[in-house]
Design an enzyme around this catalytic site. Structure first.
Site, PDB file in Angstrom:
ATOM      1  N   GLY A 192       0.830  -1.201   0.000  1.00  0.00           N
ATOM      2  CA  GLY A 192       0.000   0.000   0.000  1.00  0.00           C
ATOM      3  C   GLY A 192       0.860   1.245   0.000  1.00  0.00           C
ATOM      4  O   GLY A 192       2.068   1.167   0.192  1.00  0.00           O
TER       5      GLY A 192
ATOM      6  N   PRO B  29       2.606   4.832   1.120  1.00  0.00           N
ATOM      7  CA  PRO B  29       3.277   5.178   2.375  1.00  0.00           C
ATOM      8  C   PRO B  29       2.301   5.786   3.383  1.00  0.00           C
ATOM      9  O   PRO B  29       1.364   6.478   2.996  1.00  0.00           O
ATOM     10  CB  PRO B  29       4.315   6.233   1.959  1.00  0.00           C
ATOM     11  N   GLY B  30       2.517   5.479   4.638  1.00  0.00           N
ATOM     12  CA  GLY B  30       1.753   6.119   5.696  1.00  0.00           C
ATOM     13  C   GLY B  30       0.367   5.563   5.928  1.00  0.00           C
ATOM     14  O   GLY B  30      -0.447   6.165   6.604  1.00  0.00           O
ATOM     15  N   THR B  31       0.070   4.388   5.371  1.00  0.00           N
ATOM     16  CA  THR B  31      -1.271   3.839   5.553  1.00  0.00           C
ATOM     17  C   THR B  31      -1.341   2.882   6.737  1.00  0.00           C
ATOM     18  O   THR B  31      -2.376   2.279   6.975  1.00  0.00           O
ATOM     19  CB  THR B  31      -1.741   3.095   4.297  1.00  0.00           C
TER      20      THR B  31
ATOM     21  N   THR C 137       3.407  -0.686   8.856  1.00  0.00           N
ATOM     22  CA  THR C 137       4.285  -1.000   9.981  1.00  0.00           C
ATOM     23  C   THR C 137       3.465  -1.149  11.258  1.00  0.00           C
ATOM     24  O   THR C 137       3.673  -2.071  12.052  1.00  0.00           O
ATOM     25  CB  THR C 137       5.334   0.109  10.143  1.00  0.00           C
TER      26      THR C 137
ATOM     27  N   GLU D 273      -8.343  32.892  -8.221  1.00  0.00           N
ATOM     28  CA  GLU D 273      -9.059  31.918  -7.374  1.00  0.00           C
ATOM     29  C   GLU D 273     -10.558  31.967  -7.615  1.00  0.00           C
ATOM     30  O   GLU D 273     -11.215  30.926  -7.685  1.00  0.00           O
ATOM     31  CB  GLU D 273      -8.759  32.164  -5.892  1.00  0.00           C
TER      32      GLU D 273
ATOM     33  N   ASP E   1      -1.917  24.282 -11.770  1.00  0.00           N
ATOM     34  CA  ASP E   1      -3.173  23.966 -12.464  1.00  0.00           C
ATOM     35  C   ASP E   1      -2.894  23.266 -13.789  1.00  0.00           C
ATOM     36  O   ASP E   1      -3.550  22.297 -14.155  1.00  0.00           O
ATOM     37  CB  ASP E   1      -3.964  25.249 -12.769  1.00  0.00           C
TER      38      ASP E   1
END
Ligand code: ADP
Ligand code: MG
Ligand code: ZN
Length: 602
Positions: free
Chosen positions: A203, A205-207, A210, A426, A502
């Site tokens: 998966g 990173p950071g999911t 570990t 914006e 963009d």
């Protein structure tokens, strides 16, 4: 582990000191005369008679004194000193009686002490500093095992459970069987079932890969051995293989237990690439890993988990049955998952009464568990900075933006003209989005610059989580991306570099529509590009002839041009609202989606 570590390490210095003390004591008992520099003063005639009676063993002759060592009847040695009266006969006196003499006592220091000072002390210091150094390099939580001296992280209790991992229910279900197996291997052995030896967590990173591995060990209450693939990279030849051997030996002794190989792609890359010049060391390590996995008995209770975010680069041999044949996807969390993760981490901070985690979860589509944990922490930090004692909704909302776009640069000095350009840009995005059907509602517009370099941005948040995008929606999205630049062109008649991001996003989406999603007329459902690493940015490689590539490029340009023209058309038709909203934004700096819609619908 931490405690063990300290218990093992402090005594080493302690032992050195103790040994030193014992040696000094021994020295004092065995050779007492060497302690201190006291010399018994005797007169010259006594000295003469002592020499003649052969009790003097060594002598140092100085200008007008003789310092000497003599042994008495009982064999005790003592230091003496005498003043020289007549110099003429001294040397012959000493010669005749066989006394060694010179400018210095040949053995003024005791043999034990001299060995101690010249060998043991420096050696001890070398070992001591060596250890300090290696501990510095290795970090605190490491322990050295075996001959390879390689670092294997061993924890008897990870202290993590499945409750610490929010969302990821499919992954947890898949891992629960492993937990059960570790609890009760006999149940499986009796029926003749052998569990897969290894499971591979894949998966982005950071999911929480570990974290999940640790939770499995925590749930099963078994020791957790882990090494990280990236640590192999800088090792000496042969060390990687030795480390793998050590790891499995250790694990075999402690079974049942979990062995976790993090970032396995660093050692598990496909082998035999002559192009790469053949990395022998990595191949050896990988071969050793394969050998070890085949070599041990799966029913002993050692389960091997590994994690990677580039599964496509793994050597096929690793994925064969009997090795990492079970693949457990750990995907980015969905909306419910994000809410659950936020709540897990919010337990660690003090909250104000009314916090709506759902709205935060909705605004963070695509965020990983690690990012969500970071958002909660940033919110807590902000609350402290603001002098409040609990985290509120506002803190969380602001920290979402911090994690997405960086901190506010409140004191950045931006000229009034540039602020105007940013405001029109914006509002251009927001207006194009609002005037098209089925685009996500505008949530917030701001022209406060951020440390990421963004001078302003428009946040759109979907009501519900979306998993599919229709062709029209994709096209509208491209039009929204071009809306900022379109407004600049309309109002100022010139363009700026502000649209770089963009442009990038619009191009990526347009390319995807044509090469991967089958959303073009000329190519129908042909796959012209393939994704090479789905979890890391999703790079693509082109799989077509150069002529087709040229046609793709032309299609992409045409598609974006069409969307750009649509955006210009929308803004032209709504030019009054564009002016009104831009002026409002310039004044307020930040406006909410509701404010925006109210003015738009006036
Ligand atoms: P990975 O190994 O997949 O890169 P980690 O397990 O190192 O990710 O996750 C990093 C941190 O992010 C964890 O320590 C935890 O605080 C947080 N985290 C990630 N996923 C989750 C989750 N599903 N539930 C709770 N916390 C999570
Ligand atoms: Mg990890
Ligand atoms: Zn823009």
């Amino acid at each position: 582990m931490n405690n063990n570590d300290k218990k093992h390490k402090k005594p080493i210095i302690f032992y050195y000191l103790a040994a030193l003390a014992v040696l000094l004591l021994l020295n004092a008992i065995v050779f007492p005369q060497y302690l201190g520099s006291t010399f018994n003063e005797v007169d010259y005639s006594t000295f003469q008679s002592m020499v003649r009676s052969h009790s003097v063993t060594q002598a140092v002759v100085e200008n007008d004194t003789v310092r000497f060592i003599a042994v008495d009847k009982d064999g005790n040695r003592s230091n003496y000193k005498t003043n020289i009266v007549t110099n003429s006969e001294l040397s012959s006196l000493l010669d005749e009686n066989g006394v060694r003499y010179g400018q210095d006592l040949p053995e003024e220091m005791s043999p034990l002490l001299s060995v101690l000072l010249s060998w043991i002390l420096p050696l001890g210091m070398m070992i001591f500093f060596g250890r300090m150094l290696s501990r510095r390099i290795g970090g605190m939580n490491t322990m050295s095992f075996g001959k390879s001296g390689a670092k294997i992280y061993a924890e008897d209790e990870t202290g993590k459970t499945f409750a610490d991992v929010a969302g990821e229910d499919e992954a947890k279900d898949a891992l629960r069987e492993i937990v059960d197996f570790l609890h009760n291997p006999k149940k499986y052995a009796d029926i003749g079932a052998s569990l897969p030896k290894g499971a591979l967590l894949v998966g982005p990173p950071g999911t929480g890969k570990t974290l999940l591995a640790k939770a499995v060990a925590g749930e099963a209450k078994v020791p957790f051995f882990s090494i990280s693939g990236s640590e192999f990279v800088e090792m000496f030849v042969g060390m990687g293989a030795a480390k793998v051997r050590d790891l499995f030996r250790q694990a075999g002794e402690k079974a049942p237990c979990i062995v976790f190989i993090d970032e396995i792609d660093t050692i598990g890359k496909k082998r035999g690439g002559a192009i790469e010049g053949g990395n022998d060391e990595r191949e050896q390590t990988l071969n050793q890993l394969l050998t070890e996995m085949d070599g041990f008995d799966g029913n002993k209770g050692v389960v091997i988990l590994a994690a990677t975010n580039r599964p496509e680069s793994l050597d096929k041999a690793l994925l064969r049955p009997g090795r990492f044949d079970r693949r457990i996807p750990v995907e980015l969390p969905d909306m419910a998952g994000r809410e659950a993760i936020l709540k897990v981490h919010a337990k660690k901070v003090k909250l104000e009464g009314s916090v709506d985690f759902n709205s935060i979860a909705r605004a963070t589509q695509g965020a990983s568990g690690a990012e969500l944990a970071n958002i909660v922490n940033e919110a807590a930090l902000r609350a402290v900075r603001m002098g409040r004692s609990a985290v509120g909704q506002e803190d969380l909302e602001e920290s979402v933006e911090v994690v997405i776009a960086g901190y506010q640069r409140k004191n950045a000095s931006i000229s009034q003209h540039e602020r105007e350009i940013v405001a029109y840009h914006e509002i251009g995005h927001a207006l194009v989005a609002a005037r098209q059907s089925s685009s996500a509602p505008v949530h917030k517009i701001t022209i406060i610059p951020r440390t990421s370099g963004a001078l302003g941005y428009t946040m759109q948040v979907d009501e519900d989580e979306r998993f599919l995008m229709s062709r029209d929606e994709a096209f509208n999205k491209i039009a929204t991306f071009t809306g900022g630049r379109a407004a600049e062109e309309l109002i100022f008649g010139s363009v700026t570099t502000g649209a770089a991001n963009d442009i990038e996003q619009a191009t990526r989406l347009a390319r995807g529509m044509i090469t991967r999603y089958g959303m073009s007329d000329s190519f129908d459902m042909t796959a012209l590009e393939t994704v090479t690493n789905q979890y890391l940015g999703g790079d693509t490689t082109l799989a077509c002839s150069p002529e087709t590539a040229a046609k793709i490029d032309a299609e992409v340009v045409a598609l974006i041009r069409k969307a750009h023209e649509k955006a210009i058309g929308i803004l032209k038709g709504d030019i009054d609202k564009l002016h009104e909203l831009a002026a409002y934004l310039l004044e307020k700096e930040t406006i909410t989606g509701e404010e925006f819609m109210r003015i738009l619908n006036d």
